[in-house]
Design a protein around this motif. Structure first.
Motif, PDB file in Angstrom:
ATOM      1  N   ASP B  74     -21.541-112.237   1.110  1.00 48.98           N
ATOM      2  CA  ASP B  74     -21.658-111.327   2.265  1.00 48.98           C
ATOM      3  C   ASP B  74     -22.346-111.996   3.455  1.00 48.98           C
ATOM      4  O   ASP B  74     -22.262-111.498   4.574  1.00 48.98           O
ATOM      5  CB  ASP B  74     -22.334-110.011   1.879  1.00 48.98           C
ATOM      6  CG  ASP B  74     -23.736-110.189   1.337  1.00 48.98           C
ATOM      7  OD1 ASP B  74     -24.101-111.331   0.996  1.00 48.98           O
ATOM      8  OD2 ASP B  74     -24.460-109.181   1.245  1.00 48.98           O
ATOM      9  N   ASN B 266     -20.097 -97.742   0.996  1.00 48.32           N
ATOM     10  CA  ASN B 266     -20.725 -98.639   1.951  1.00 48.32           C
ATOM     11  C   ASN B 266     -19.668 -99.163   2.901  1.00 48.32           C
ATOM     12  O   ASN B 266     -18.466 -98.888   2.743  1.00 48.32           O
ATOM     13  CB  ASN B 266     -21.487 -99.778   1.251  1.00 48.32           C
ATOM     14  CG  ASN B 266     -20.594-100.602   0.353  1.00 48.32           C
ATOM     15  OD1 ASN B 266     -19.464-100.901   0.711  1.00 48.32           O
ATOM     16  ND2 ASN B 266     -21.104-100.965  -0.814  1.00 48.32           N
ATOM     17  N   GLU B 332     -22.408-106.617  -5.583  1.00 46.35           N
ATOM     18  CA  GLU B 332     -23.252-105.688  -4.840  1.00 46.35           C
ATOM     19  C   GLU B 332     -24.705-105.843  -5.278  1.00 46.35           C
ATOM     20  O   GLU B 332     -25.006-106.408  -6.333  1.00 46.35           O
ATOM     21  CB  GLU B 332     -22.810-104.243  -5.123  1.00 46.35           C
ATOM     22  CG  GLU B 332     -21.445-103.884  -4.569  1.00 46.35           C
ATOM     23  CD  GLU B 332     -21.507-103.471  -3.102  1.00 46.35           C
ATOM     24  OE1 GLU B 332     -22.573-103.646  -2.473  1.00 46.35           O
ATOM     25  OE2 GLU B 332     -20.485-102.999  -2.594  1.00 46.35           O
ATOM     26  N   ARG B 333     -25.605-105.287  -4.498  1.00 44.13           N
ATOM     27  CA  ARG B 333     -27.033-105.309  -4.862  1.00 44.13           C
ATOM     28  C   ARG B 333     -27.371-104.083  -5.721  1.00 44.13           C
ATOM     29  O   ARG B 333     -28.458-103.524  -5.632  1.00 44.13           O
ATOM     30  CB  ARG B 333     -27.884-105.302  -3.587  1.00 44.13           C
ATOM     31  CG  ARG B 333     -27.630-106.517  -2.706  1.00 44.13           C
ATOM     32  CD  ARG B 333     -28.364-106.415  -1.401  1.00 44.13           C
ATOM     33  NE  ARG B 333     -29.802-106.558  -1.562  1.00 44.13           N
ATOM     34  CZ  ARG B 333     -30.438-107.729  -1.606  1.00 44.13           C
ATOM     35  NH1 ARG B 333     -29.769-108.844  -1.502  1.00 44.13           N
ATOM     36  NH2 ARG B 333     -31.737-107.778  -1.750  1.00 44.13           N
ATOM     37  N   ASP B 334     -26.417-103.675  -6.541  1.00 44.47           N
ATOM     38  CA  ASP B 334     -26.591-102.473  -7.365  1.00 44.47           C
ATOM     39  C   ASP B 334     -26.282-102.786  -8.821  1.00 44.47           C
ATOM     40  O   ASP B 334     -25.496-103.688  -9.124  1.00 44.47           O
ATOM     41  CB  ASP B 334     -25.622-101.371  -6.908  1.00 44.47           C
ATOM     42  CG  ASP B 334     -25.937-100.880  -5.515  1.00 44.47           C
ATOM     43  OD1 ASP B 334     -27.125-100.745  -5.188  1.00 44.47           O
ATOM     44  OD2 ASP B 334     -24.989-100.655  -4.749  1.00 44.47           O
TER      45      ASP B 334
END
Lengths: 477, 368
Positions: B74, B266, B332-334
């Motif tokens: 990203d 998002n 993702e940061r999830d």
């Protein structure tokens, strides 16, 4: 597995989110604790003014009577614990299981909590400086031939509690007798005591609305302290720093409690070794009122040797041993980290672990699957050494020589100071020094607490303020 | 995607296979579009030529073929020129840029032409008309500004025949307030946002639907009963929602007369819709992505090429496949649990999405 629910106005609520606390020794899950989301806490707090109004309908005398009844239940009865019940012995065992505190120490702390509840009348006398408590019922009255009026500073007391030692619960309990609803956030490994205290009060007939028990994360704790009228927070420096300048919040951080000997008494130091050792090591050194420093004008090395010799005899014992003197860390990883911190500080020149020569083996030991840090006495050449004024969660103290003329100012913030001296000048300077929370003159252990002598703030002053007041009916002709 | 570790009824198996076939076709179409010198995206054309040194149009034959791509970074989205992300076919079209991040430093930008409209029209089809009535007006209370939500929620309202009122919240300012320790000011700012929302709700009785964030929803419900204000549907998103929050929102904040639609979305993906909760779910929030435009997978954080078993915990891996944007295999940061396909959504979903625990940073989510 046991389950501890949230208590919303005294009523159990099972959350979808639960955290599991394990037995410190077996690492087996012991209790699932319902976690409150911050919004739920805030929503409940919206109704606190209403609850506070209801509490105002009780007289202090009625609330004190409830405290006395609750003390009996707390000490003796089986009380609800989620869907199960908890006997006094189970309370001792469960608290020990999650905190590592030996049974004998849990019992001592239990007696401390029960004692405050049972003796609420005298505790309040001390807190209020012998105020006629009916003045809090009517809002005004005559006290010592002066007309006084008090008002409550907030509609609730929010308390963010620690896990280190259950004795601290004695500090907030009097709020109930002072007509203040409580919003409690328990420590993650010590939810047992506040839950049991609440259950004892409910059994005694206290209004359920007065009790909130909200296990939560840091965000939940923050919500409690932000939205309660008055607050109380226990924690380390990093936790308490952000509330230090908030007058609504009473901060209970590290104690850095100390013992000093004056020039007039220091040559008699052997007479005080037992007192020093007990101040350092009782309750496994876990309390903020445990001494973490012995500061003297001379004989420092001899004192350090004598303390080391005495405390090096402490050995881990089973949790239920009646002579258990030291507690393991509930999390062995923390013990390792603390040990490394101590070693790193000892590597700085000017400091020596005096106990090392007296004990067989290292400071960090394993016993029955648990990690213990054995008592440690260090000798520091200078009060400026990194270890001279440190406090850890095990029996640890530094011995430092400083000129009497520099005391007590050189000590820095000191929660409890035991000053063993008859020197009027030293006593005068101690009395003047503003950074001492509790001052003992003479041979009194730092951890001997008289509950009508509050330190770290007076709960009554925290919860109530006095206003200027006149009433025609009270004016004499 | 693999469904090998669950026992699947035959009818669902057929549906899964059909969805998979559709996804494979869609991948071929998308790759062909973005790597075609006539229609393609300058970034990807350049990437294929200078970094990959192979032609995705020849090598990628199915969704699985995307595994030949390295993980999407990203960081590539920070800074300009932003036009390198505009497919040549859309070079003359009106282009928007939506930002994500940016509390400090350069935000990440994603270009958009029609995607937000398409995504939100797809989402609109999942909203029950009983609670999100056609023709009702909307109120947006949440981050807007450079974010996709600003245009997307308004388009959603318009698409359903309504008009959207707006109350802005600047999350970057909130992040700063928290970092500065200005919690009292943060509360005042939240109060400022909520006051504006209440004023609009009182003044416009035709507002029946709302978009807002979990924290702002809580704050609004501390002031008023949304049900009494005439609200019947809440579309909620923007930050993490826990199962306990889900229950609290449905049982206490909103009550039975308001439909609660949690979403996970998002700027890079679009909008994943929630599966209607069942008793067995115990308030877990289960999302399914807008297939085939986006695929959500749950992968082993240490081996992000491997999916975790159903019910297993892993990191969310996103692949976005639209004509406007191609994002293959972005971590993702999830994190979450992997959810099995179901009749309504015959493809993988995600359960209880939350910040990736290994980053071990407290996510600042004070107000929004």
């Amino acid at each position: 597995m046991l389950h501890l629910p949230i208590l919303r106005k005294g009523r159990p609520y099972e959350s979808v989110d639960k955290s599991v606390t394990v037995h410190h020794r077996t690492r087996e899950p012991l209790v699932a604790i319902s976690q409150a989301n911050p919004g739920l806490i805030r929503r409940d707090m919206l109704s606190l003014p209403e609850v506070a109004r209801a509490m105002a309908g009780f007289t202090c005398a009625e609330l004190i009577a409830l405290c006395e009844k609750a003390a009996v239940h707390f000490m003796n009865d089986s009380l609800p614990l989620g869907g199960a019940t908890q006997s006094p012995q189970e309370y001792v065992e469960q608290l020990s299981a999650t905190t590592g505190l030996p049974h004998v120490m849990v019992r001592r702390n239990m007696e401390k909590i029960g004692g405050v509840m049972a003796n609420m009348s005298s505790v309040l006398r001390g807190l209020t400086r012998n105020l006629d408590l009916s003045i809090l019922d009517t809002g005004y009255g005559e006290d010592n031939r002066t007309v006084v009026s008090y008002f409550r500073r907030g509609d609730s007391l929010g308390v963010v509690l620690p896990s280190n030692s259950p004795g601290v619960h004695a500090l907030w309990v009097p709020a109930f007798a002072l007509k203040t609803p409580l919003v409690l956030k328990p420590g993650s490994s010590e939810p047992w005591s506040p839950y049991r205290v609440i259950q004892a009060f409910l059994k005694a007939g206290a209004p359920p609305e007065a009790w909130g028990f909200y296990p939560a994360d840091h965000a939940g704790a923050g919500e409690i302290l932000r939205h309660c009228g008055r607050g109380m927070v226990f924690g380390d420096v990093s936790t308490t720093r952000k509330y230090a300048s908030d007058p609504r919040i009473e901060v209970h951080g590290p104690g850095w409690s100390k013992i000093i000997l004056g020039e007039d008494e220091v040559d008699r130091w052997p007479d005080y070794i037992d007192l020093m050792a007990a101040s350092i090591a009782e309750n496994s050194g876990r309390s903020c009122v445990n001494a973490s420093g012995v500061w003297v004008p001379r004989h420092g090395k001899d004192i350090a040797e004598a303390l080391a010799q005495k405390l090096a005899k402490f050995q881990p014992r089973p949790a239920d041993a009646p002579d258990a003197e030291i507690a393991p860390f509930a999390d062995g990883g923390v013990a390792g980290r603390v040990n490394r911190m101590v070693d790193a500080a000892l590597s700085e020149p000017g400091c020596r672990d005096v106990t090392a020569a007296h004990r067989e083996g290292p400071r960090l030991v394993e016993f029955e699957g648990c990690s213990y840090l054995l008592p440690t006495i260090v000798w520091c050449d200078s009060h400026e050494h990194g270890l001279a004024n440190k406090e850890y969660l095990f029996p640890f103290a530094s011995v430092v020589e400083v000129p009497q003329a520099s005391m007590p100012e050189i000590l820095g913030p000191t929660l409890v100071l035991t000053a063993i001296t008859k020197d009027p000048e030293l006593k005068r300077r101690c009395l003047k020094y503003q950074h001492i929370g509790r001052l003992n003159f003479g041979a009194i252990q730092t951890n001997r607490i008289v509950w009508d002598q509050p330190h770290e703030g007076n709960l009554f002053d925290h919860l109530y303020a006095r206003r200027a007041f006149q009433a025609a009916e009270l004016q004499t002709a | 995607m693999s469904s090998s570790n669950v026992s699947v009824p035959a009818a669902l198996k057929a549906k899964i296979a059909a969805t998979r076939a559709k996804l494979d076709d869609h991948v071929l179409e998308t790759v062909d579009w973005h790597f075609n010198p006539k229609t393609g995206t300058p970034f990807w054309l350049d990437y294929a030529k200078n970094i990959l040194k192979w032609d995705p149009r020849k090598e990628v034959k199915s969704y699985a073929g995307l595994n030949k791509f390295p993980l999407f970074e990203d960081e590539w989205l920070r800074g300009g020129p932003v036009r390198r992300w505009v497919p040549k076919a859309y070079a003359k079209m009106p282009i928007s840029t939506f930002e994500t991040g940016g509390s400090t430093g350069v935000p990440k930008s994603r270009i958009s032409y029609q995607d937000y409209r398409i995504d939100y029209e797809m989402f609109s089809r999942t909203l029950p008309d009983k609670y999100f009535p056609k023709g009702a007006d909307w109120l947006h209370v949440g981050p807007s500004g450079p974010r996709r939500l600003r245009l997307a929620v308004e388009h959603l309202a318009q698409h359903r025949g309504g008009i959207c009122f707006m109350v802005d919240l600047d999350p970057r300012f909130v992040v700063k307030l928290i970092k500065w320790g200005e919690m009292a000011m943060m509360e005042r700012y939240k109060g400022h946002v909520i006051d504006q929302a209440l004023t609009l709700l009182k003044a416009h009785p035709n507002v029946k639907c709302m978009f807002t964030t979990p924290k702002l929803l809580e704050a609004l419900c501390e002031k008023v009963s949304l049900s009494k204000m005439g609200i019947t549907g809440i579309f909620c998103g923007g930050t993490e929602m826990t199962p306990q929050f889900h229950r609290f929102a449905v049982e206490e904040l909103l009550g039975p007369e308001i439909y609660f639609a949690p979403t996970y979305g998002n700027t890079l993906m679009g909008l994943a819709v929630h599966k209607e909760p069942t008793k067995e779910d115990n308030w877990a929030i289960i999302y399914y992505p807008p297939m085939p435009r986006a695929v959500l997978e749950v992968v082993d954080p240490d081996k992000p090429e491997d999916l975790v078993p159903y019910g297993g915990t892993g990191r969310v891996r996103l692949t976005t496949l639209t004509k406007e944007v191609f994002i293959p295999r972005f971590l993702e940061r999830d994190e979450c649990e992997r959810e099995a396909p179901c009749a309504k959504f015959p493809f993988d979903g995600v359960r209880n999405v939350r910040p990736f625990s290994r980053f071990n940073t407290s996510v600042v989510e004070g107000v929004y």
